[in-house]
Design an enzyme around this catalytic site. Structure first.
Site, PDB file in Angstrom:
ATOM      1  N   SER A 292     -10.797   0.899   4.193  1.00  0.00           N
ATOM      2  CA  SER A 292     -10.037   0.641   5.425  1.00  0.00           C
ATOM      3  C   SER A 292      -9.474   1.957   5.931  1.00  0.00           C
ATOM      4  O   SER A 292      -8.760   2.643   5.201  1.00  0.00           O
ATOM      5  CB  SER A 292      -8.871  -0.299   5.149  1.00  0.00           C
ATOM      6  OG  SER A 292      -9.341  -1.480   4.548  1.00  0.00           O
TER       7      SER A 292
ATOM      8  N   ARG B  46       0.839  -1.216   0.000  1.00  0.00           N
ATOM      9  CA  ARG B  46       0.000   0.000   0.000  1.00  0.00           C
ATOM     10  C   ARG B  46       0.870   1.261   0.000  1.00  0.00           C
ATOM     11  O   ARG B  46       0.575   2.256   0.676  1.00  0.00           O
ATOM     12  CB  ARG B  46      -0.934   0.042   1.215  1.00  0.00           C
ATOM     13  CG  ARG B  46      -1.781  -1.178   1.401  1.00  0.00           C
ATOM     14  CD  ARG B  46      -2.886  -1.304   0.345  1.00  0.00           C
ATOM     15  NE  ARG B  46      -3.800  -2.360   0.715  1.00  0.00           N
ATOM     16  CZ  ARG B  46      -3.651  -3.646   0.332  1.00  0.00           C
ATOM     17  NH1 ARG B  46      -2.654  -4.004  -0.461  1.00  0.00           N
ATOM     18  NH2 ARG B  46      -4.516  -4.553   0.730  1.00  0.00           N
TER      19      ARG B  46
ATOM     20  N   GLU C   8      -4.796   5.158   6.815  1.00  0.00           N
ATOM     21  CA  GLU C   8      -4.502   4.876   5.398  1.00  0.00           C
ATOM     22  C   GLU C   8      -4.871   6.020   4.447  1.00  0.00           C
ATOM     23  O   GLU C   8      -4.057   6.402   3.611  1.00  0.00           O
ATOM     24  CB  GLU C   8      -5.201   3.582   4.957  1.00  0.00           C
ATOM     25  CG  GLU C   8      -4.845   3.232   3.521  1.00  0.00           C
ATOM     26  CD  GLU C   8      -5.526   1.977   3.019  1.00  0.00           C
ATOM     27  OE1 GLU C   8      -5.101   0.895   3.423  1.00  0.00           O
ATOM     28  OE2 GLU C   8      -6.462   2.081   2.209  1.00  0.00           O
TER      29      GLU C   8
HETATM   30  P1  FAD Z   1      -8.502   9.957  -4.308  1.00  0.00           P
HETATM   31  O1  FAD Z   1      -9.144   9.575  -3.037  1.00  0.00           O
HETATM   32  O2  FAD Z   1      -9.140  10.999  -5.127  1.00  0.00           O
HETATM   33  O3  FAD Z   1      -6.981  10.340  -4.027  1.00  0.00           O
HETATM   34  C1  FAD Z   1      -6.184   9.536  -3.170  1.00  0.00           C
HETATM   35  C2  FAD Z   1      -4.756  10.119  -3.145  1.00  0.00           C
HETATM   36  O4  FAD Z   1      -4.160   9.969  -4.433  1.00  0.00           O
HETATM   37  C3  FAD Z   1      -4.735  11.615  -2.847  1.00  0.00           C
HETATM   38  O5  FAD Z   1      -3.565  11.896  -2.105  1.00  0.00           O
HETATM   39  C4  FAD Z   1      -4.656  12.256  -4.208  1.00  0.00           C
HETATM   40  O6  FAD Z   1      -4.028  13.527  -4.214  1.00  0.00           O
HETATM   41  C5  FAD Z   1      -3.810  11.243  -4.970  1.00  0.00           C
HETATM   42  N1  FAD Z   1      -4.143  11.216  -6.397  1.00  0.00           N
HETATM   43  C6  FAD Z   1      -5.343  10.902  -6.955  1.00  0.00           C
HETATM   44  N2  FAD Z   1      -5.257  10.975  -8.303  1.00  0.00           N
HETATM   45  C7  FAD Z   1      -3.989  11.366  -8.581  1.00  0.00           C
HETATM   46  C8  FAD Z   1      -3.287  11.646  -9.782  1.00  0.00           C
HETATM   47  N3  FAD Z   1      -3.868  11.526 -10.982  1.00  0.00           N
HETATM   48  N4  FAD Z   1      -1.998  12.051  -9.692  1.00  0.00           N
HETATM   49  C9  FAD Z   1      -1.377  12.185  -8.506  1.00  0.00           C
HETATM   50  N5  FAD Z   1      -1.988  11.920  -7.326  1.00  0.00           N
HETATM   51  C10 FAD Z   1      -3.275  11.524  -7.366  1.00  0.00           C
HETATM   52  N6  FAD Z   1      -7.807   0.468  -1.631  1.00  0.00           N
HETATM   53  C11 FAD Z   1      -7.103  -0.667  -1.826  1.00  0.00           C
HETATM   54  O7  FAD Z   1      -5.884  -0.617  -2.022  1.00  0.00           O
HETATM   55  N7  FAD Z   1      -7.707  -1.885  -1.825  1.00  0.00           N
HETATM   56  C12 FAD Z   1      -9.026  -2.032  -1.638  1.00  0.00           C
HETATM   57  O8  FAD Z   1      -9.541  -3.141  -1.663  1.00  0.00           O
HETATM   58  C13 FAD Z   1      -9.798  -0.856  -1.406  1.00  0.00           C
HETATM   59  N8  FAD Z   1     -11.111  -0.943  -1.162  1.00  0.00           N
HETATM   60  C14 FAD Z   1     -11.832   0.196  -0.914  1.00  0.00           C
HETATM   61  C15 FAD Z   1     -13.200   0.055  -0.642  1.00  0.00           C
HETATM   62  C16 FAD Z   1     -13.972   1.180  -0.378  1.00  0.00           C
HETATM   63  C17 FAD Z   1     -15.441   1.017  -0.079  1.00  0.00           C
HETATM   64  C18 FAD Z   1     -13.374   2.469  -0.418  1.00  0.00           C
HETATM   65  C19 FAD Z   1     -14.206   3.687  -0.187  1.00  0.00           C
HETATM   66  C20 FAD Z   1     -12.011   2.607  -0.676  1.00  0.00           C
HETATM   67  C21 FAD Z   1     -11.226   1.466  -0.913  1.00  0.00           C
HETATM   68  N9  FAD Z   1      -9.851   1.545  -1.167  1.00  0.00           N
HETATM   69  C22 FAD Z   1      -9.138   0.406  -1.407  1.00  0.00           C
HETATM   70  C23 FAD Z   1      -9.180   2.851  -1.217  1.00  0.00           C
HETATM   71  C24 FAD Z   1      -9.327   3.570  -2.588  1.00  0.00           C
HETATM   72  O9  FAD Z   1     -10.344   2.983  -3.343  1.00  0.00           O
HETATM   73  C25 FAD Z   1      -8.029   3.526  -3.418  1.00  0.00           C
HETATM   74  O10 FAD Z   1      -6.978   4.102  -2.698  1.00  0.00           O
HETATM   75  C26 FAD Z   1      -8.183   4.269  -4.737  1.00  0.00           C
HETATM   76  O11 FAD Z   1      -7.050   4.044  -5.529  1.00  0.00           O
HETATM   77  C27 FAD Z   1      -8.394   5.786  -4.572  1.00  0.00           C
HETATM   78  O12 FAD Z   1      -8.763   6.325  -5.826  1.00  0.00           O
HETATM   79  P2  FAD Z   1      -9.408   7.780  -5.937  1.00  0.00           P
HETATM   80  O13 FAD Z   1      -9.463   8.152  -7.379  1.00  0.00           O
HETATM   81  O14 FAD Z   1     -10.684   7.834  -5.193  1.00  0.00           O
HETATM   82  O15 FAD Z   1      -8.288   8.640  -5.201  1.00  0.00           O
HETATM   83  P1  NAP Z   2     -10.378  -9.901   5.586  1.00  0.00           P
HETATM   84  O1  NAP Z   2     -10.543 -10.982   4.589  1.00  0.00           O
HETATM   85  O2  NAP Z   2     -11.384  -9.782   6.694  1.00  0.00           O
HETATM   86  O3  NAP Z   2      -8.922 -10.029   6.227  1.00  0.00           O
HETATM   87  C1  NAP Z   2      -8.504  -9.109   7.232  1.00  0.00           C
HETATM   88  C2  NAP Z   2      -7.068  -8.707   6.947  1.00  0.00           C
HETATM   89  O4  NAP Z   2      -6.256  -9.856   7.054  1.00  0.00           O
HETATM   90  C3  NAP Z   2      -6.910  -8.142   5.565  1.00  0.00           C
HETATM   91  O5  NAP Z   2      -6.670  -6.790   5.685  1.00  0.00           O
HETATM   92  C4  NAP Z   2      -5.766  -8.932   4.937  1.00  0.00           C
HETATM   93  O6  NAP Z   2      -4.627  -8.144   4.608  1.00  0.00           O
HETATM   94  C5  NAP Z   2      -5.333  -9.906   5.996  1.00  0.00           C
HETATM   95  N1  NAP Z   2      -5.342 -11.266   5.402  1.00  0.00           N
HETATM   96  C6  NAP Z   2      -6.360 -12.161   5.421  1.00  0.00           C
HETATM   97  N2  NAP Z   2      -5.964 -13.310   4.861  1.00  0.00           N
HETATM   98  C7  NAP Z   2      -4.709 -13.141   4.459  1.00  0.00           C
HETATM   99  C8  NAP Z   2      -3.753 -14.003   3.839  1.00  0.00           C
HETATM  100  N3  NAP Z   2      -4.038 -15.256   3.526  1.00  0.00           N
HETATM  101  N4  NAP Z   2      -2.520 -13.509   3.579  1.00  0.00           N
HETATM  102  C9  NAP Z   2      -2.213 -12.241   3.901  1.00  0.00           C
HETATM  103  N5  NAP Z   2      -3.077 -11.383   4.501  1.00  0.00           N
HETATM  104  C10 NAP Z   2      -4.298 -11.843   4.802  1.00  0.00           C
HETATM  105  O7  NAP Z   2     -10.275  -8.489   4.827  1.00  0.00           O
HETATM  106  P2  NAP Z   2     -11.407  -7.536   4.272  1.00  0.00           P
HETATM  107  O8  NAP Z   2     -11.380  -6.321   5.106  1.00  0.00           O
HETATM  108  O9  NAP Z   2     -12.691  -8.262   4.060  1.00  0.00           O
HETATM  109  O10 NAP Z   2     -10.827  -7.112   2.859  1.00  0.00           O
HETATM  110  C11 NAP Z   2     -10.652  -8.072   1.843  1.00  0.00           C
HETATM  111  C12 NAP Z   2      -9.549  -7.599   0.916  1.00  0.00           C
HETATM  112  O11 NAP Z   2      -9.941  -6.335   0.336  1.00  0.00           O
HETATM  113  C13 NAP Z   2      -8.224  -7.345   1.632  1.00  0.00           C
HETATM  114  O12 NAP Z   2      -7.178  -7.734   0.781  1.00  0.00           O
HETATM  115  C14 NAP Z   2      -8.214  -5.854   1.863  1.00  0.00           C
HETATM  116  O13 NAP Z   2      -6.896  -5.310   1.832  1.00  0.00           O
HETATM  117  C15 NAP Z   2      -9.013  -5.320   0.685  1.00  0.00           C
HETATM  118  N6  NAP Z   2      -9.716  -4.099   1.072  1.00  0.00           N
HETATM  119  C16 NAP Z   2      -9.001  -2.964   1.204  1.00  0.00           C
HETATM  120  C17 NAP Z   2      -9.623  -1.770   1.553  1.00  0.00           C
HETATM  121  C18 NAP Z   2      -8.849  -0.477   1.628  1.00  0.00           C
HETATM  122  O14 NAP Z   2      -9.462   0.568   1.722  1.00  0.00           O
HETATM  123  N7  NAP Z   2      -7.542  -0.518   1.589  1.00  0.00           N
HETATM  124  C19 NAP Z   2     -10.988  -1.742   1.800  1.00  0.00           C
HETATM  125  C20 NAP Z   2     -11.681  -2.937   1.692  1.00  0.00           C
HETATM  126  C21 NAP Z   2     -11.045  -4.121   1.319  1.00  0.00           C
HETATM  127  P3  NAP Z   2      -4.496  -7.286   3.248  1.00  0.00           P
HETATM  128  O15 NAP Z   2      -5.324  -6.083   3.508  1.00  0.00           O
HETATM  129  O16 NAP Z   2      -3.030  -7.022   3.216  1.00  0.00           O
HETATM  130  O17 NAP Z   2      -4.979  -8.109   2.107  1.00  0.00           O
END
Ligand code: FAD
Ligand code: NAP
Length: 337
Positions: free
Chosen positions: A233, A160, A329
């Site tokens: 998250s 991340r 995050e």
């Molecule tokens: P924004 O929120 O608009 O921006 C995020 C950051 O990136 C800011 O600092 C912004 O300045 C910068 N940025 C945006 N666009 C640019 C650009 N073109 N150039 C330079 N900087 C830029 N993330 C995960 O990794 N895994 C997940 O599974 C995941 N699940 C999510 C689920 C939900 C319900 C939500 C709400 C979020 C989740 N996220 C997850 C987080 C999010 O979706 C990601 O980080 C996504 O990439 C953000 O995209 P955005 O366009 O909304 O960025």
């Molecule tokens: P989950 O399955 O309830 O698991 C909880 C956490 O445990 C996750 O964050 C995941 O890490 C870790 N995990 C579980 N099994 C794993 C394995 N076998 N090996 C390594 N790590 C493991 O998670 P969840 O919240 O429902 O989300 C499911 C997936 O979607 C995850 O990968 C999560 O990162 C992603 N997600 C991300 C966001 C965001 O905003 N960043 C939001 C929603 C969902 P990791 O997060 O490193 O995978």
């Protein structure tokens, strides 16, 4: 062009009340050039915004917000090298590549946001992350408007994490991403819950089936930001030393611990928050989701200050109970980036 409407409440998925000092909608490279020149003239810091799904925005933002709407997608060769403009939405792109028979992005279905933001935090889910599929990232320098291109190695992707959160933080606007997809990459189906939703015979599993399973899992578990405003998250999973992980596991049987490379271990932040008693708690209109302790939901609190106050209280109690530091995050923007 410079936009009269500077309200951002409908432009961030937490639906926080926020107003930018200046806002430009970027539909073309010329719009970007003009907006960067205006920002240089005004002295306001530049804040690129995609769909606002990973930000916490203060009520008054002393920034020139650039709403990235650059569109377009084209194949650079016949072997799966695809250039996608920064303003394209991520999930429809994944759906399209999978439907075309390309492999790589299927586990990253239903992640909100734009293509341009995806490299910033090296989006990841269900055992896959973006990094291995990035061939190059194209950007423009905020300081002088010059184009720059970074190879995958130059992006310094981590868990991340990327160079866009460090040396290039606030220095570039990403304009396009080149993705290298594959026709024969082995599928990643080991993540808990995923395998159970797929055909028993491994050779019967298709990228489309993985995509569908991820979509179903996410829909069943994660709150939809359109109905329950959230930023996904709210905390990163903490990565700690092997020694600290072993001590914690001895003290707290049931603590989920995962391998994190280099002798380190990843802990599940959601578990720590739930054990500290926060699941379902609401304060000043901001709640810890009752089904998912890692997600903070805006239930009318509407302000970054309230979100951050709850987050600080959660982090403090996890520190007191487990000795573990939680890191937020989403990127938090105060009165200036
Ligand atoms: P924004 O929120 O608009 O921006 C995020 C950051 O990136 C800011 O600092 C912004 O300045 C910068 N940025 C945006 N666009 C640019 C650009 N073109 N150039 C330079 N900087 C830029 N993330 C995960 O990794 N895994 C997940 O599974 C995941 N699940 C999510 C689920 C939900 C319900 C939500 C709400 C979020 C989740 N996220 C997850 C987080 C999010 O979706 C990601 O980080 C996504 O990439 C953000 O995209 P955005 O366009 O909304 O960025
Ligand atoms: P989950 O399955 O309830 O698991 C909880 C956490 O445990 C996750 O964050 C995941 O890490 C870790 N995990 C579980 N099994 C794993 C394995 N076998 N090996 C390594 N790590 C493991 O998670 P969840 O919240 O429902 O989300 C499911 C997936 O979607 C995850 O990968 C999560 O990162 C992603 N997600 C991300 C966001 C965001 O905003 N960043 C939001 C929603 C969902 P990791 O997060 O490193 O995978």
């Amino acid at each position: 062009m410079l936009h009269a409407e500077r309200q951002l409440q409908r432009r961030n998925t937490l639906r926080l009340r926020s107003r930018a000092a200046a806002l430009s909608v970027i539909d073309s490279p010329a719009d970007l050039e003009r907006a960067l020149a205006e920002a240089r003239q005004s002295g306001l810091p530049v804040l690129p915004l995609g769909e606002g799904s990973n930000v916490v925005l203060a009520e008054e933002l002393a920034a020139h917000v650039l709403l990235l709407r650059l569109r377009g997608c084209r194949w650079l060769d016949r072997r799966g090298l695809l250039r996608v403009a920064a303003g394209e939405s991520w999930h429809p792109l994944v759906a399209w590549t999978v439907a075309c028979g390309w492999r790589g992005l299927e586990n990253l279905a239903l992640i909100p946001g734009t293509v341009g933001a995806a490299p910033v935090q090296n989006i990841g889910a269900y055992g896959r992350e973006l990094a291995p599929f990035v061939h190059a990232v194209h950007a423009v320098r905020i300081a002088d408007g010059e184009p720059v291109s970074l190879s995958r190695a130059a992006c310094r992707f981590g868990y991340r994490d990327s160079i866009f959160k460090h040396a290039l933080r606030d220095r570039v606007v990403i304009t396009a991403v080149d993705l290298q997809l594959s026709r024969d990459l082995p599928l990643e189906v080991s993540y808990p819950g995923l395998r159970d939703r797929l055909p028993a015979a491994i050779e019967a599993i298709t990228p489309q089936a993985v995509f569908d399973a991820v979509v179903a899992l996410r829909r069943g578990k994660l709150p939809d930001p359109l109905r329950e405003p959230n930023a996904g998250s709210f905390f990163k999973n903490p990565v700690v030393s092997l020694e600290q992980a072993e001590d914690l596991q001895a003290a707290c049987p049931g603590l989920p611990v995962f391998e994190a490379g280099e002798g380190r271990r990843k802990l599940a932040a959601g578990w720590l928050i739930e054990q500290a008693g926060w699941k379902g708690i609401e304060r000043e209109g901001i709640a810890v989701h009752p089904r998912h302790a890692l997600v903070l939901v805006n239930r009318g609190g509407d302000s970054a200050a309230r979100v951050l106050a709850l987050a600080a209280a959660i982090a403090e109690s996890v520190r007191a109970r487990f000795g573990v530091e939680l890191e937020i995050e989403p990127r938090c923007y105060g009165s200036g980036p």
